[in-house]
Structure formats: structure tokens, C-alpha cells
Design a protein around this motif. Sequence first.
Motif, PDB file in Angstrom:
ATOM      1  N   SER A 310     -90.357   7.722 -84.356  1.00  0.00           N
ATOM      2  CA  SER A 310     -89.061   8.000 -83.722  1.00  0.00           C
ATOM      3  C   SER A 310     -88.921   9.485 -83.411  1.00  0.00           C
ATOM      4  O   SER A 310     -88.488   9.867 -82.316  1.00  0.00           O
ATOM      5  N   SER A 311     -89.301  10.330 -84.406  1.00  0.00           N
ATOM      6  CA  SER A 311     -89.201  11.774 -84.178  1.00  0.00           C
ATOM      7  C   SER A 311     -90.124  12.217 -83.050  1.00  0.00           C
ATOM      8  O   SER A 311     -89.774  13.085 -82.250  1.00  0.00           O
ATOM      9  N   SER A 312     -91.329  11.624 -82.985  1.00  0.00           N
ATOM     10  CA  SER A 312     -92.268  11.989 -81.927  1.00  0.00           C
ATOM     11  C   SER A 312     -91.725  11.605 -80.558  1.00  0.00           C
ATOM     12  O   SER A 312     -91.859  12.367 -79.585  1.00  0.00           O
ATOM     13  N   GLU A 313     -91.109  10.408 -80.483  1.00  0.00           N
ATOM     14  CA  GLU A 313     -90.531  10.015 -79.192  1.00  0.00           C
ATOM     15  C   GLU A 313     -89.397  10.959 -78.803  1.00  0.00           C
ATOM     16  O   GLU A 313     -89.299  11.386 -77.649  1.00  0.00           O
ATOM     17  N   ASP A 314     -88.522  11.263 -79.788  1.00  0.00           N
ATOM     18  CA  ASP A 314     -87.432  12.193 -79.500  1.00  0.00           C
ATOM     19  C   ASP A 314     -87.969  13.562 -79.101  1.00  0.00           C
ATOM     20  O   ASP A 314     -87.512  14.187 -78.138  1.00  0.00           O
ATOM     21  N   LEU A 315     -88.985  14.018 -79.875  1.00  0.00           N
ATOM     22  CA  LEU A 315     -89.590  15.315 -79.566  1.00  0.00           C
ATOM     23  C   LEU A 315     -90.257  15.300 -78.193  1.00  0.00           C
ATOM     24  O   LEU A 315     -90.191  16.272 -77.441  1.00  0.00           O
ATOM     25  N   SER A 316     -90.890  14.157 -77.862  1.00  0.00           N
ATOM     26  CA  SER A 316     -91.527  14.050 -76.546  1.00  0.00           C
ATOM     27  C   SER A 316     -90.498  14.145 -75.440  1.00  0.00           C
ATOM     28  O   SER A 316     -90.681  14.859 -74.443  1.00  0.00           O
ATOM     29  N   SER A 317     -89.364  13.415 -75.628  1.00  0.00           N
ATOM     30  CA  SER A 317     -88.314  13.468 -74.603  1.00  0.00           C
ATOM     31  C   SER A 317     -87.754  14.885 -74.468  1.00  0.00           C
ATOM     32  O   SER A 317     -87.616  15.416 -73.354  1.00  0.00           O
ATOM     33  N   ARG A 318     -87.435  15.501 -75.645  1.00  0.00           N
ATOM     34  CA  ARG A 318     -86.858  16.851 -75.581  1.00  0.00           C
ATOM     35  C   ARG A 318     -87.875  17.863 -75.052  1.00  0.00           C
ATOM     36  O   ARG A 318     -87.508  18.820 -74.373  1.00  0.00           O
ATOM     37  N   THR A 319     -89.145  17.638 -75.356  1.00  0.00           N
ATOM     38  CA  THR A 319     -90.175  18.555 -74.856  1.00  0.00           C
ATOM     39  C   THR A 319     -90.320  18.431 -73.346  1.00  0.00           C
ATOM     40  O   THR A 319     -90.501  19.431 -72.628  1.00  0.00           O
ATOM     41  N   GLU A 320     -90.256  17.191 -72.849  1.00  0.00           N
ATOM     42  CA  GLU A 320     -90.296  17.008 -71.390  1.00  0.00           C
ATOM     43  C   GLU A 320     -89.099  17.684 -70.722  1.00  0.00           C
ATOM     44  O   GLU A 320     -89.232  18.345 -69.682  1.00  0.00           O
ATOM     45  N   MET A 321     -87.891  17.502 -71.350  1.00  0.00           N
ATOM     46  CA  MET A 321     -86.706  18.159 -70.796  1.00  0.00           C
ATOM     47  C   MET A 321     -86.860  19.675 -70.836  1.00  0.00           C
ATOM     48  O   MET A 321     -86.519  20.390 -69.884  1.00  0.00           O
ATOM     49  N   GLN A 322     -87.397  20.140 -71.949  1.00  0.00           N
ATOM     50  CA  GLN A 322     -87.593  21.591 -72.060  1.00  0.00           C
ATOM     51  C   GLN A 322     -88.612  22.082 -71.030  1.00  0.00           C
ATOM     52  O   GLN A 322     -88.445  23.158 -70.450  1.00  0.00           O
ATOM     53  N   ALA A 323     -89.673  21.290 -70.820  1.00  0.00           N
ATOM     54  CA  ALA A 323     -90.666  21.676 -69.823  1.00  0.00           C
ATOM     55  C   ALA A 323     -90.037  21.748 -68.430  1.00  0.00           C
ATOM     56  O   ALA A 323     -90.296  22.678 -67.651  1.00  0.00           O
ATOM     57  N   ALA A 324     -89.159  20.731 -68.124  1.00  0.00           N
ATOM     58  CA  ALA A 324     -88.478  20.769 -66.819  1.00  0.00           C
ATOM     59  C   ALA A 324     -87.560  21.982 -66.723  1.00  0.00           C
ATOM     60  O   ALA A 324     -87.520  22.678 -65.702  1.00  0.00           O
ATOM     61  N   SER A 325     -86.848  22.282 -67.860  1.00  0.00           N
ATOM     62  CA  SER A 325     -85.961  23.455 -67.856  1.00  0.00           C
ATOM     63  C   SER A 325     -86.753  24.737 -67.683  1.00  0.00           C
ATOM     64  O   SER A 325     -86.356  25.646 -66.941  1.00  0.00           O
ATOM     65  N   VAL A 326     -87.883  24.796 -68.377  1.00  0.00           N
ATOM     66  CA  VAL A 326     -88.714  25.997 -68.246  1.00  0.00           C
ATOM     67  C   VAL A 326     -89.232  26.140 -66.834  1.00  0.00           C
ATOM     68  O   VAL A 326     -89.286  27.245 -66.265  1.00  0.00           O
ATOM     69  N   GLU A 327     -89.624  25.010 -66.242  1.00  0.00           N
ATOM     70  CA  GLU A 327     -90.115  25.065 -64.859  1.00  0.00           C
ATOM     71  C   GLU A 327     -89.015  25.537 -63.903  1.00  0.00           C
ATOM     72  O   GLU A 327     -89.240  26.378 -63.024  1.00  0.00           O
ATOM     73  N   GLU A 328     -87.769  24.983 -64.105  1.00  0.00           N
ATOM     74  CA  GLU A 328     -86.652  25.429 -63.263  1.00  0.00           C
ATOM     75  C   GLU A 328     -86.337  26.901 -63.506  1.00  0.00           C
ATOM     76  O   GLU A 328     -86.057  27.662 -62.565  1.00  0.00           O
ATOM     77  N   THR A 329     -86.403  27.295 -64.788  1.00  0.00           N
ATOM     78  CA  THR A 329     -86.156  28.706 -65.106  1.00  0.00           C
ATOM     79  C   THR A 329     -87.187  29.601 -64.443  1.00  0.00           C
ATOM     80  O   THR A 329     -86.868  30.676 -63.909  1.00  0.00           O
TER      81      THR A 329
END
Length: 614
Positions: A310-329
Amino acid sequence: MKCSINFKLMSLVILAVSLISVSIVAISSYSALENMKFASRQSNEEIAQLLTKQFAGNIYFKRTDRMVKSFEEFAEDSNFHFAYGAAVRLDGTTIAENSLFDNLPELASKLGQKAITSGEQYLTLQVGSIDLVAVPAVFGKDQRIVGALVMGWDQTTNTEVAIDSAIETAMFTMGIALVSLLVLSVLLKIIVSNPISRLTSSVGDVAKHAIAGDLSKRVPEDFSDAGLMQVATSVNQLVETVDMGIKQTGDVLSAMAEADLTRRVEGDFQGAFARLKDDTNSVADHFSDIIGRLRHTSTLLRSASGGIRSSSEDLSSRTEMQAASVEETASAIEEITSTVKTSALNAEEAGRVVEKTISSAEHSGKVVGDAVEAMSLIEKSSTEIEKIIGVIDEISFQTNLLALNAGVEAARAGDAGRGFAVVAQEVRELAQRSTNAAKEIKGLIMTSGEQVKEGVRLVNETGRALETIGSDIQLVSEHVNSIVNASREQASGLQEINVAINEIDERTQKNVSMVENTNSASVILSQEVSNINNMLNVFEVTGSAKIENHQEDELVEETVLTAEVYVAPPQRVQKITPNVQSKRNPSPVHELTQKVAHAFDGNAAVNEDAWEQF
């Protein structure tokens, strides 16, 4: 080659009898030989004493021929075994001697002298196989020593006779021993070998079947000998104990093989079998405890793997969101960088325009200076003109006076002066008009002077204004240069931030890949733990090793709750606020943001905590 116990026993008996026989023969032969030597020596000593008594007078009176003749007779008699004979006087001289061996005279002379001086009844000396006996010779009423008689006998013949006798005795003894061995062998075979052979055959049959895995065979217990009976009973008890121990141990192991860990070895065992019992039961207990602990551990692992998944899935989702945010940044920072570069270029262009403006202002200042100087000259010329007009006004006034005087004089002249009066009147009118014109010109010049003064004042104010404008333009130029430098620093800082953001983006992408791998691994781990748990549930355990289903569910729920505690909620980047300092060591990104903030003269300070969360 292995020999039978019957052969070994017979060999031992033969060896014992042979040793006893040889010992008896050796002892008897040695005893007979020693007895013969002792008897012969005693006989020789007695003969020597008797001969000394007979030869004492001959020694005293030196009757050499008699003693020599006697020695020769002794030598000729083969039964006497004569080897040496000599008569020695007190002074040590040998007066009669007969020797069959060359090495005896000197030894015999010394022995005789020693017998004379020692005071002993006789002295003996063994030289090889020769026995020498020296007896002091006494003669007269006072029985004083007059010399000594030394006799020697060869013991070779006696020794040979004794050896022959010993050989005969040995042959007789060996014959008796051989007969005894035959009788003893038959008796041993009947009394000992046959029962032992039957016992060994039975024990071998039992051992053979035991080796083959059949422990049902037993040794017959019908022996007449108590020792053999005890051996048979002991073997049967051993086989029965081994059979019981192996059977119970096999039952326990078979039950363990069928996943039943409740069976134990029972019965009263001793020694190694007691240790086997204890070790087998200990193995079953430990294995049962291990299975119980493995169940508990697998339950915890299953719940933990679920939490990890569960933590890995949550971390994967948040990491993808963070990657998108970093890309937009990164994209936004790249646009800001481009904008800042454009601003820097515009600021540089504005700097160049300001420089041109400063140059134009300086030129205008020079022009205004020239205008002020020209106005000063105009003012000076107006003053000169005013003076000239004053002179003209005075001339007009004098002309008017002269014309008036001329008219007066013309009037006095009458008609003769009438023409001159008209001319004087015209001159007076011209003078009056000149005066009026001079006054008008003077008024105009005064007005012009005032206007020139006002123009000079305005030009001076314009010059001062241009100077102020020049200084302000210079200040503007300095600010523009500062803006240009700040824009360049901003562009450089944003470029570094862009590089750092790109690195963060790349690492975030790698983190996304790693999180996906971790998620896959957690799924596989959860499946494998479930498989292990299913395999462990096959075993049947006892005591504290059991874990009920409701306890397992409680452990799973507790572990899942514990895992949820450590699942951090997703966080967003906070708004950057100025003048916020961090107590930690500045990161490279923070250093870059400080450079940008310094480039904007402190208007872009960064919250380091926000950057860390970012």
C-alpha cells in the motif's frame, strides 16, 4: 584373511601349551646344567683338597718328579677331565706343572699365590670351560702353609652330557605336550568351540537381519554355559531396545513427514537410547516451536508486505505527481530564464539609450550655455543701444532747442526769416518725432531688455534643469547598469536552478522507476509470504506454537495499522516567503535561490523548508 574364533582359541591354547612346554624344558635344562656344574665344581673342590693334603709333603720337600708323574696320570685318564695341575711354593715359584692349554699357567700361578696369601680354604676361577681350584698346602705339626696346589678340570664333556640330557628331556616333554594338545583340542571343540560357534552364528544371523532392517530375529537362549546364556540374553535385549527406539523414532519422524508435530517418543530408555529419545523429542519440540514462530513471522510478513505494498503504491502515485510537478517547475523556470534573459537584453538596450540621452543632455547643456552667453551679449548690446538712444534723445532735444531758437530768430527777422522759420519748424517737428521715436525705441529697448533678462533667467533655469536632468540621467544610467548586472546574475542563477531542477527531474524519474520496481517486488513478496503461510498452515503443532485464526487476523490488523502510521501524507510545495532562514546547512538549490534573491536585492528570499519539502 579373517580366522574363526575356534581357530583363534586353538591357536591360543597351542601357543600357551608350547610356551609352557618350552619353559619347562628350558627351566629343567638350565636347572640340570647348573646342578651338574655345581656338583662337578663341588667334586673338583673336594678332589683338589684331597690332592693338596697328599701333595703337601712333596711341595714342602720339592719332590717335583712325583707331582709331575701324578699330573701326567691325571691327564691320561679321560674320566678325570684333567686340564691343568701345578704346585706353587711360598715364594711363588712353580715347582711342578702340567697344562693342556697355553693360557692357563700365568692365571693359575696368580691364583695359587692369592690362595697362599688370602688365608681362604680354597679359591676358584672360571676360565672359559676350565674350572681352576687353588688350595693352600699345609704341612707339619703346626699346620703352616708351605705352598699351594692349583688344579684345573675341563667341563666341556660334562656340559655336552648335560645338554644331551636336556634335549632328551625336551623331546619327551614335547611329546607329552603334543598328546595333551590333541586331547585338549577335542575337549575345547566339544565344550567351548561348538557352543561359541552356534552363538556366533545366531548373533551373526540376527545382525545380518538387523543390517537388512529386520529386527524381529532373536538369539536362542538354550545354552548350558551361563556366560553364553548371558551374552545371548544381552544381545536379544539390545536388539529389542534398538527395535523399540528405532520404531518409536521412526513413528515420530513419519508423523513429522506427514506434518504432524504432536507425536513424541515414549518409553523408558537409558544411555544413548535415552539421549536419542531426548534428542528426537527435542527436535520435534524445536521444530514445532520453529513452525509456530514461522507462522507468526509469516503472518507479520504478510501484513507488513501488505502495508509495504500500500505504501509503495501511494509512494508511486505521489512520486509520479512529484515528477510531473518537477517537470512543470522545470518548464516554468526555463520560461522564467528566457524572460529574464530578454529583460537583461532590454535592460542593456535601455542602458545604451540612457547613454545616448546623457550625451544629448550634455550637448543641450552646452547649447544652453552658449544661449545664456548670447543673451548676455544681447543684454549688453541693448544697454549700449539704450545709451545711444539716450544720446539721440539728447541730440533731438538740442535740435528742438536749436530749431526753437531759429524760429525765434526767424520771427525777429520778419518776412525775411519766414522761410527759415518754416525750416526751423520742420526741423523742430523732425526733432520732436526723433525724440518720440527715441522714446519709443527706448521703451522697446527697455521692454526688450526686460524680456532679455527674463530670457536669461529662463535660460539659466533651463541650464540648471538640464544639469539636474543630466545628473538624474546619470543616476538612471547607474540603476540601469545595476539592473543589467542583476539581470545577468538572475539569468546565471536561473540557469543553475534549471540545471539543478533537471537533475532533480532525472532523479525523480529514476525514483519513479525504483518505486515501481519496489511496488512489483512488494507484490511478489506478498504473494510468496502468502504461499509460505499456506505451506506452514499444513503443519499441526501443539502448545504455545499454535496461532488461532482470530489471533492471526488481529496481528494482521495491528500490523496494517502500524504500517498506516508510517505512511506520510502527500505534501505540496509551500509558498516562498521572504526573510526565512533555516537552521540546517544550506543545500545547493538553496544556495542558487540565495544568488537569485541577491540578484533581486533581497526581494526573492526563499523558504528552505519549502525547498526541502519540494
